[in-house]
Design a protein around this motif. Structure first.
Motif, PDB file in Angstrom:
ATOM      1  N   ALA A 277       0.661  -1.283   0.029  1.00 39.94           N
ATOM      2  CA  ALA A 277      -0.008   0.001  -0.160  1.00 39.94           C
ATOM      3  C   ALA A 277       0.880   1.250   0.101  1.00 39.94           C
ATOM      4  O   ALA A 277       0.460   2.223  -0.731  1.00 39.94           O
ATOM      5  N   ASP A 278       2.019   1.233   0.602  1.00 41.43           N
ATOM      6  CA  ASP A 278       2.940   2.475   0.736  1.00 41.43           C
ATOM      7  C   ASP A 278       3.344   2.791  -0.589  1.00 41.43           C
ATOM      8  O   ASP A 278       4.216   3.795  -0.979  1.00 41.43           O
ATOM      9  N   THR A 279       3.125   1.802  -1.839  1.00 42.38           N
ATOM     10  CA  THR A 279       3.468   2.325  -3.078  1.00 42.38           C
ATOM     11  C   THR A 279       2.744   3.456  -3.297  1.00 42.38           C
ATOM     12  O   THR A 279       3.522   4.348  -4.228  1.00 42.38           O
ATOM     13  N   LEU A 280       1.691   3.741  -3.037  1.00 41.73           N
ATOM     14  CA  LEU A 280       0.916   5.095  -3.165  1.00 41.73           C
ATOM     15  C   LEU A 280       1.142   6.322  -2.300  1.00 41.73           C
ATOM     16  O   LEU A 280       0.405   7.142  -2.255  1.00 41.73           O
ATOM     17  N   SER A 281       2.334   6.315  -2.144  1.00 39.11           N
ATOM     18  CA  SER A 281       3.005   7.326  -0.936  1.00 39.11           C
ATOM     19  C   SER A 281       2.969   8.767  -1.955  1.00 39.11           C
ATOM     20  O   SER A 281       3.168   9.741  -1.296  1.00 39.11           O
ATOM     21  N   ASP A 282       2.923   8.599  -3.081  1.00 36.79           N
ATOM     22  CA  ASP A 282       3.007   9.925  -3.942  1.00 36.79           C
ATOM     23  C   ASP A 282       1.428  10.421  -4.233  1.00 36.79           C
ATOM     24  O   ASP A 282       1.404  11.378  -4.799  1.00 36.79           O
ATOM     25  N   VAL A 283       0.467   9.929  -3.623  1.00 37.47           N
ATOM     26  CA  VAL A 283      -0.837  10.312  -3.887  1.00 37.47           C
ATOM     27  C   VAL A 283      -1.303  11.315  -2.881  1.00 37.47           C
ATOM     28  O   VAL A 283      -1.266  11.281  -1.536  1.00 37.47           O
ATOM     29  N   ASP A 284      -1.603  12.472  -3.359  1.00 27.65           N
ATOM     30  CA  ASP A 284      -2.197  13.675  -2.597  1.00 27.65           C
ATOM     31  C   ASP A 284      -3.631  13.457  -1.932  1.00 27.65           C
ATOM     32  O   ASP A 284      -3.955  13.593  -0.746  1.00 27.65           O
ATOM     33  N   ILE A 285      -4.485  12.888  -3.108  1.00 25.68           N
ATOM     34  CA  ILE A 285      -5.837  12.720  -2.364  1.00 25.68           C
ATOM     35  C   ILE A 285      -6.185  11.261  -3.061  1.00 25.68           C
ATOM     36  O   ILE A 285      -6.224  10.996  -4.234  1.00 25.68           O
ATOM     37  N   LEU A 344     -16.474  18.793  -6.554  1.00 24.31           N
ATOM     38  CA  LEU A 344     -15.274  19.447  -6.195  1.00 24.31           C
ATOM     39  C   LEU A 344     -15.278  19.964  -4.805  1.00 24.31           C
ATOM     40  O   LEU A 344     -14.104  19.891  -4.349  1.00 24.31           O
ATOM     41  N   ASP A 345     -16.437  20.181  -4.254  1.00 22.33           N
ATOM     42  CA  ASP A 345     -16.542  20.497  -2.763  1.00 22.33           C
ATOM     43  C   ASP A 345     -15.596  19.408  -2.196  1.00 22.33           C
ATOM     44  O   ASP A 345     -14.890  19.533  -0.939  1.00 22.33           O
ATOM     45  N   LEU A 346     -15.964  17.988  -2.327  1.00 20.39           N
ATOM     46  CA  LEU A 346     -15.302  16.910  -1.765  1.00 20.39           C
ATOM     47  C   LEU A 346     -13.750  17.036  -1.753  1.00 20.39           C
ATOM     48  O   LEU A 346     -12.905  16.673  -0.872  1.00 20.39           O
ATOM     49  N   PHE A 347     -13.402  17.440  -3.163  1.00 17.59           N
ATOM     50  CA  PHE A 347     -11.945  17.371  -3.326  1.00 17.59           C
ATOM     51  C   PHE A 347     -11.346  18.573  -2.756  1.00 17.59           C
ATOM     52  O   PHE A 347     -10.125  18.569  -2.082  1.00 17.59           O
ATOM     53  N   GLN A 348     -12.109  19.617  -2.600  1.00 20.32           N
ATOM     54  CA  GLN A 348     -11.535  20.973  -1.847  1.00 20.32           C
ATOM     55  C   GLN A 348     -11.287  20.632  -0.591  1.00 20.32           C
ATOM     56  O   GLN A 348     -10.206  21.036   0.228  1.00 20.32           O
ATOM     57  N   ALA A 349     -12.043  19.863   0.042  1.00 17.15           N
ATOM     58  CA  ALA A 349     -11.933  19.747   1.434  1.00 17.15           C
ATOM     59  C   ALA A 349     -10.822  18.731   1.727  1.00 17.15           C
ATOM     60  O   ALA A 349      -9.895  18.879   2.855  1.00 17.15           O
ATOM     61  N   ALA A 350     -10.698  17.668   0.805  1.00 19.72           N
ATOM     62  CA  ALA A 350      -9.657  16.737   0.964  1.00 19.72           C
ATOM     63  C   ALA A 350      -8.254  17.328   0.685  1.00 19.72           C
ATOM     64  O   ALA A 350      -7.258  17.343   1.379  1.00 19.72           O
ATOM     65  N   ALA A 351      -8.041  18.351  -0.337  1.00 12.60           N
ATOM     66  CA  ALA A 351      -6.941  19.068  -0.546  1.00 12.60           C
ATOM     67  C   ALA A 351      -6.545  19.885   0.472  1.00 12.60           C
ATOM     68  O   ALA A 351      -5.150  20.312   0.772  1.00 12.60           O
ATOM     69  N   GLU A 352      -7.271  20.421   1.473  1.00 11.35           N
ATOM     70  CA  GLU A 352      -6.995  21.085   2.554  1.00 11.35           C
ATOM     71  C   GLU A 352      -6.204  20.439   3.500  1.00 11.35           C
ATOM     72  O   GLU A 352      -5.482  20.939   4.340  1.00 11.35           O
ATOM     73  N   HIS A 353      -6.149  19.152   3.439  1.00 12.46           N
ATOM     74  CA  HIS A 353      -5.300  18.426   4.366  1.00 12.46           C
ATOM     75  C   HIS A 353      -3.984  17.876   3.844  1.00 12.46           C
ATOM     76  O   HIS A 353      -3.068  17.453   4.633  1.00 12.46           O
ATOM     77  N   VAL A 354      -3.701  18.524   2.692  1.00 11.66           N
ATOM     78  CA  VAL A 354      -2.303  18.171   1.966  1.00 11.66           C
ATOM     79  C   VAL A 354      -1.469  19.313   2.468  1.00 11.66           C
ATOM     80  O   VAL A 354      -1.662  20.284   2.118  1.00 11.66           O
ATOM     81  N   GLY A 355      -0.081  19.067   2.769  1.00  8.29           N
ATOM     82  CA  GLY A 355       0.563  19.856   3.194  1.00  8.29           C
ATOM     83  C   GLY A 355       1.326  20.486   1.979  1.00  8.29           C
ATOM     84  O   GLY A 355       1.390  20.036   1.151  1.00  8.29           O
TER      85      GLY A 355
END
Length: 355
Positions: A277-285, A344-355
């Motif tokens: 699963a850590d293969t997906l370490s480059d996934v923002d969302i 897009l609201d769902l993605f905006q909310a998730a994107a706010e958790h990305v550093g």
């Protein structure tokens, strides 16, 4: 979602198309056979573009003259003629995402309502639970069968082609984008330019919506599915899949890890062991199907929680069997505008958790 979303979309498209064509509703009677559908007079003016020959994965399909009776099979193809002002004689009966159980998804129903084609004027509904019901399709006496976005087998295609010229997918099963679906099905109807207008209108709406959600654009994404009863594997949809292609249209980028997983397949879906699963370490969302308990379940899993997006909560959970999931799993020129802001609201909310 209110029907006014689709109504505004259709009004904008009609205003542009009306410069060259006056799109009006054609009608068909409901039931397995239906009365003869009539093509709008203005649409008939496009008949000079025929015959039309379309290349697909099974060969070539030639449509000799303007289709008047349009049938569609598999997911979403019916939205193209409907958005162009044509009521099909038969369409797939929808089950996934059908919130009221009438067999018609809400954005499709709203557009049919605009065309005066509800109640006993609805198209015949093909029950595809056990595959394409060829007899039901034949009973509608179509001039063309649209399936540019589909998973037709060669046997399906051959059987349908004995009923009417059949428009299949160009290369990959379930790999036709909502844009190409519109253009291919539109060309089969002699309305490719009008279909391009539909596509351009949706793209303009996407641009406007993204401008209001600046954190979404440029984020890397992976779209998957995990069985909550068996988290030993993670299903990942590949860039060939229409739902993944939609994310690209929404300004996001396929994570390099996803591209690598999909490099050697022509399928829309691959499996990844949870041990990797850590293969997906480059996934923002990470986008995943589930419910209100899904994120907590993933974060508690000793392997899945190693995905950074899961650990930090930059996860979009798509509610199982909800209209928004149906609208974006098999996106169309009608479904995308219908759910665009909420999606897009769902993605905006998730994107706010990305550093």
């Amino acid at each position: 979602m209110p029907h006014s979303t689709v109504q505004r979309h259709l009004a904008r498209v009609a205003a542009v198309v009306a410069a060259g064509l006056a799109l009006t509703a054609c009608s068909s009677a409901g039931g397995a056979t239906g009365d003869a559908a009539t093509t709008p007079a203005a649409v008939a003016a496009g008949s000079s573009s025929f015959p039309v020959t379309l290349v697909n994965t099974f060969g070539e399909t030639t449509i000799e003259s303007q289709p008047e009776r349009v049938a569609t099979v598999n997911w979403g193809n019916h939205d193209v003629p409907i958005a162009l002002g044509i009521v099909p004689v038969g369409i797939q009966q929808s089950t996934y995402g059908d919130d009221d159980g009438d067999g018609v998804l809400p954005w499709t129903y709203a557009a049919l309502e605009e065309l005066g084609a509800t109640g006993d004027k609805l198209p015949a509904l093909f029950d595809e639970t056990d595959g394409i019901p060829f007899e039901q399709v034949a009973n509608t006496e179509p001039d063309v069968v649209l399936a540019a976005y589909s998973g037709l087998t060669e046997e399906d295609y051959t059987t349908l082609s004995q009923i009417a010229p059949t428009v299949s997918y160009p290369e990959f099963a379930w790999g036709t984008s909502w844009k190409d679906m519109a253009l291919i099905d539109g060309e089969a109807l002699g309305l490719k330019d009008e279909a391009q207008t539909l596509v351009d209108d949706v793209l303009a709406q996407i641009d406007d919506a993204l401008a209001e959600r600046p954190d979404v654009e440029g984020k890397t994404v992976a779209y998957g599915w995990i069985d909550p009863a068996d988290t030993s594997t993670v299903g990942i949809y590949t860039p060939l899949d229409a739902r993944v292609q939609l994310l690209s249209d929404l300004g996001m980028v396929d994570a390099p890890s996803v591209e690598k997983l999909a490099a050697d397949t022509d399928q829309f879906y691959v499996s990844l062991s949870a041990e990797n699963a850590d293969t997906l370490s480059d996934v923002d969302i990470l986008v995943i199907y589930g419910d209100d308990t899904t994120l907590a379940t993933l974060q508690a899993d000793p392997l899945i929680s190693k995905i950074p997006a899961v650990a930090r909560g930059s996860v979009v959970v798509m509610p199982n069997s909800a209209p928004i999931s149906a609208a974006t799993s098999g996106p169309t020129v009608l479904s995308v505008p219908y759910v665009l802001d909420d999606y897009l609201d769902l993605f905006q909310a998730a994107a706010e958790h990305v550093g």
